[in-house]
Design a protein around this motif. Structure first.
Motif, PDB file in Angstrom:
ATOM      1  N   ASP A 189      36.393  58.442  38.722  1.00 36.55           N
ATOM      2  CA  ASP A 189      36.527  59.511  39.565  1.00 36.55           C
ATOM      3  C   ASP A 189      37.570  59.092  40.362  1.00 36.55           C
ATOM      4  O   ASP A 189      37.326  58.113  41.723  1.00 36.55           O
ATOM      5  N   ARG A 190      38.852  59.570  40.532  1.00 32.37           N
ATOM      6  CA  ARG A 190      39.777  59.114  41.638  1.00 32.37           C
ATOM      7  C   ARG A 190      39.326  59.275  43.085  1.00 32.37           C
ATOM      8  O   ARG A 190      39.676  58.519  43.711  1.00 32.37           O
ATOM      9  N   GLY A 191      38.734  60.357  43.399  1.00 33.99           N
ATOM     10  CA  GLY A 191      38.377  60.568  44.928  1.00 33.99           C
ATOM     11  C   GLY A 191      37.352  59.552  45.304  1.00 33.99           C
ATOM     12  O   GLY A 191      37.455  59.037  46.340  1.00 33.99           O
ATOM     13  N   VAL A 192      36.394  59.379  44.390  1.00 26.34           N
ATOM     14  CA  VAL A 192      35.332  57.948  44.772  1.00 26.34           C
ATOM     15  C   VAL A 192      35.984  56.803  44.942  1.00 26.34           C
ATOM     16  O   VAL A 192      35.818  56.249  45.861  1.00 26.34           O
ATOM     17  N   VAL A 193      36.856  56.591  43.898  1.00 26.36           N
ATOM     18  CA  VAL A 193      37.618  55.080  43.876  1.00 26.36           C
ATOM     19  C   VAL A 193      38.799  55.147  45.151  1.00 26.36           C
ATOM     20  O   VAL A 193      38.608  54.043  45.847  1.00 26.36           O
ATOM     21  N   LEU A 194      39.110  55.919  45.388  1.00 29.27           N
ATOM     22  CA  LEU A 194      40.175  56.165  46.608  1.00 29.27           C
ATOM     23  C   LEU A 194      39.212  55.837  47.840  1.00 29.27           C
ATOM     24  O   LEU A 194      39.866  55.147  48.921  1.00 29.27           O
ATOM     25  N   GLU A 195      38.236  56.545  48.042  1.00 31.34           N
ATOM     26  CA  GLU A 195      37.289  56.449  49.274  1.00 31.34           C
ATOM     27  C   GLU A 195      36.780  54.848  49.318  1.00 31.34           C
ATOM     28  O   GLU A 195      36.827  54.323  50.285  1.00 31.34           O
ATOM     29  N   ALA A 196      36.369  54.278  47.930  1.00 27.10           N
ATOM     30  CA  ALA A 196      36.213  52.820  48.138  1.00 27.10           C
ATOM     31  C   ALA A 196      37.153  51.758  48.377  1.00 27.10           C
ATOM     32  O   ALA A 196      37.088  50.873  49.303  1.00 27.10           O
ATOM     33  N   VAL A 197      38.245  52.174  48.112  1.00 29.46           N
ATOM     34  CA  VAL A 197      39.414  51.003  48.163  1.00 29.46           C
ATOM     35  C   VAL A 197      40.188  51.279  49.656  1.00 29.46           C
ATOM     36  O   VAL A 197      40.578  50.397  50.069  1.00 29.46           O
ATOM     37  N   LYS A 198      39.827  52.323  50.125  1.00 24.05           N
ATOM     38  CA  LYS A 198      40.533  52.544  51.441  1.00 24.05           C
ATOM     39  C   LYS A 198      39.639  51.936  52.494  1.00 24.05           C
ATOM     40  O   LYS A 198      40.206  51.389  53.567  1.00 24.05           O
ATOM     41  N   LYS A 199      38.207  51.539  52.176  1.00 20.07           N
ATOM     42  CA  LYS A 199      37.232  50.662  53.074  1.00 20.07           C
ATOM     43  C   LYS A 199      37.571  49.345  52.903  1.00 20.07           C
ATOM     44  O   LYS A 199      37.482  48.559  53.609  1.00 20.07           O
ATOM     45  N   GLU A 200      37.770  48.777  51.491  1.00 17.60           N
ATOM     46  CA  GLU A 200      37.770  47.663  51.038  1.00 17.60           C
ATOM     47  C   GLU A 200      38.542  47.474  49.864  1.00 17.60           C
ATOM     48  O   GLU A 200      37.894  47.865  48.750  1.00 17.60           O
ATOM     49  N   GLY A 201      39.831  47.170  49.770  1.00 19.60           N
ATOM     50  CA  GLY A 201      40.578  46.960  48.571  1.00 19.60           C
ATOM     51  C   GLY A 201      39.998  46.045  47.291  1.00 19.60           C
ATOM     52  O   GLY A 201      40.236  46.267  46.145  1.00 19.60           O
TER      53      GLY A 201
END
Length: 386
Positions: A189-201
């Motif tokens: 899910d792009r939205g979920v993954v973006l949320e995660a990597v914005k916090k920690e790559g």
């Protein structure tokens, strides 16, 4: 009463005593044996300061409600050493979990199913979710509260919660690596993954293959952890234009944002034979940290070589040192002798001159250029502090 304290070597006069002496006594080798012989007054005063000492208290006092209440008020974990009857005392357990959420594990079974107690425990530590009774572990509201406090507790939740988008989003907002416990559909899910990597790559590791090949997702990951490039799709790592833009320029920004004292420490390590692989350095989650920059320097240029191709690619060497002057350290030897490559590196990061061929390190014009760039950088930094 003074006689009770005398065995511990503590002066007691007029109802007062030194707390430092109590703490020193608790750390002494004689304490466990002496505490077993202590009277109630001594035990009560000690557990008020060092709740864990309840473990060495005489059994009668481990069942003394006032003593146990004072112990768990100071250290929730002391509940482990309370008598079983007091582990079933609601007010004592509530006091314990407010101080230490995971102390819920020591509570009587019926209290681990008490909603108010479980909620209070989770407020202090999301990991208390693991010790709630089964029916509360299936409660969605309890699960949401837990992941908001400790995202990685998602790994211990039922599969239905791992596939619940709201719960997973809350989990990765608190701990990006909780993405690794999410259901496959949500890791894609792009939205979920973006949320995660914005916090920690580094959470990019757990994204689906398609999203690890998504340039926007990878760029966002690199903003918080330049070392996340290792998890990008292979064709993206081999894309030199992307690598230069997303990695080397990111590393240059991180270097520029690093405090001057930290820069000197970085350069000192890089000048050693073991370089960034030395024992004092390790990849960091923070893009501006010493560890991240060193790992990027050691790993980055080599990852783009694709065999020996870079050895004959002078254009890429120029682009690399333009973007990140310290890339000169890992450039092929012939580029360290190339004046225009070294000059570009010095204009990017003046300290890069240290990694040029010895003949160029002593070049007066290059030394003057390095000094000039350092002065300009110092002036910019001074202006930013005003």
């Amino acid at each position: 009463t003074s006689d009770e304290w005398a065995m511990a070597g503590i002066d007691y006069a007029g109802g007062t005593f030194c707390l430092k002496q109590i703490r020193a006594w608790c750390q002494s080798p004689q304490f466990p044996q002496q505490f077993l012989q202590a009277g109630r007054h001594v035990v009560l005063e000690v557990v008020k300061e060092e709740g864990w000492a309840l473990m060495f208290a005489p059994p009668d006092f481990q069942g003394d409600r006032e003593v146990v209440f004072e112990a768990v008020r100071q250290s929730g974990s002391a509940l482990e050493y309370a008598a079983d009857a007091l582990k079933a005392d609601r007010s004592i357990v509530l006091q314990a979990v407010v101080r230490k959420g995971v102390a819920l594990r020591f509570a009587a079974d019926h209290l681990r199913g008490d909603r108010e107690i479980v909620v209070e425990a989770i407020k202090q530590s999301g990991w208390a979710f693991n010790h709630a009774r089964g029916d509360l572990k299936a409660d969605r509201d309890i699960a949401l509260k837990a992941v908001r406090q400790a995202g990685s507790v998602l790994q211990y939740m039922p599969d239905t919660f791992k596939a619940d988008r709201e719960i997973v989003l809350e989990a990765v907002r608190q701990d990006a690596f909780a993405l690794g416990s999410a259901a496959g559909a949500l890791r894609a899910d792009r939205g979920v993954v973006l949320e995660a990597v914005k916090k920690e790559g580094g959470a990019l590791e757990y994204a689906s293959g398609d999203l690890r090949a998504d340039r926007e997702v990878v760029r966002e990951a690199l903003k918080t952890n330049v070392f996340a490039i290792r998890w990008a799709a292979a064709d993206m790592r081999a894309d030199r234009a992307f690598f230069l833009d997303a990695v080397f320029r990111q590393a240059k920004g991180a270097f520029d944002a690093t405090a001057p004292a930290e820069r000197y420490r970085l350069l000192w390590h890089l000048s050693k034979p073991e370089g960034p692989d030395g024992p004092l350095l390790w990849p960091s989650r923070h893009p501006g940290s010493l560890g991240s920059i060193c790992c990027l320097l050691a790993d980055g240029l080599r990852r783009t070589r694709r065999g020996s191709e870079l050895d004959s690619d002078e254009n890429f060497a120029r682009l690399a040192v333009d973007a990140y002057g310290l890339a000169l350290r890992d450039a092929p030897p012939r580029f360290k002798r190339a004046r225009d490559v070294v000059e570009r590196a010095v204009r990017s990061i003046p300290e890069a001159l240290e990694f040029a061929h010895p003949d160029l390190r002593d070049d007066s014009d290059l030394k003057a250029l390095a000094a000039q760039v350092k002065q300009q950088r110092a002036a910019r930094e001074a202006a930013q502090l005003q």
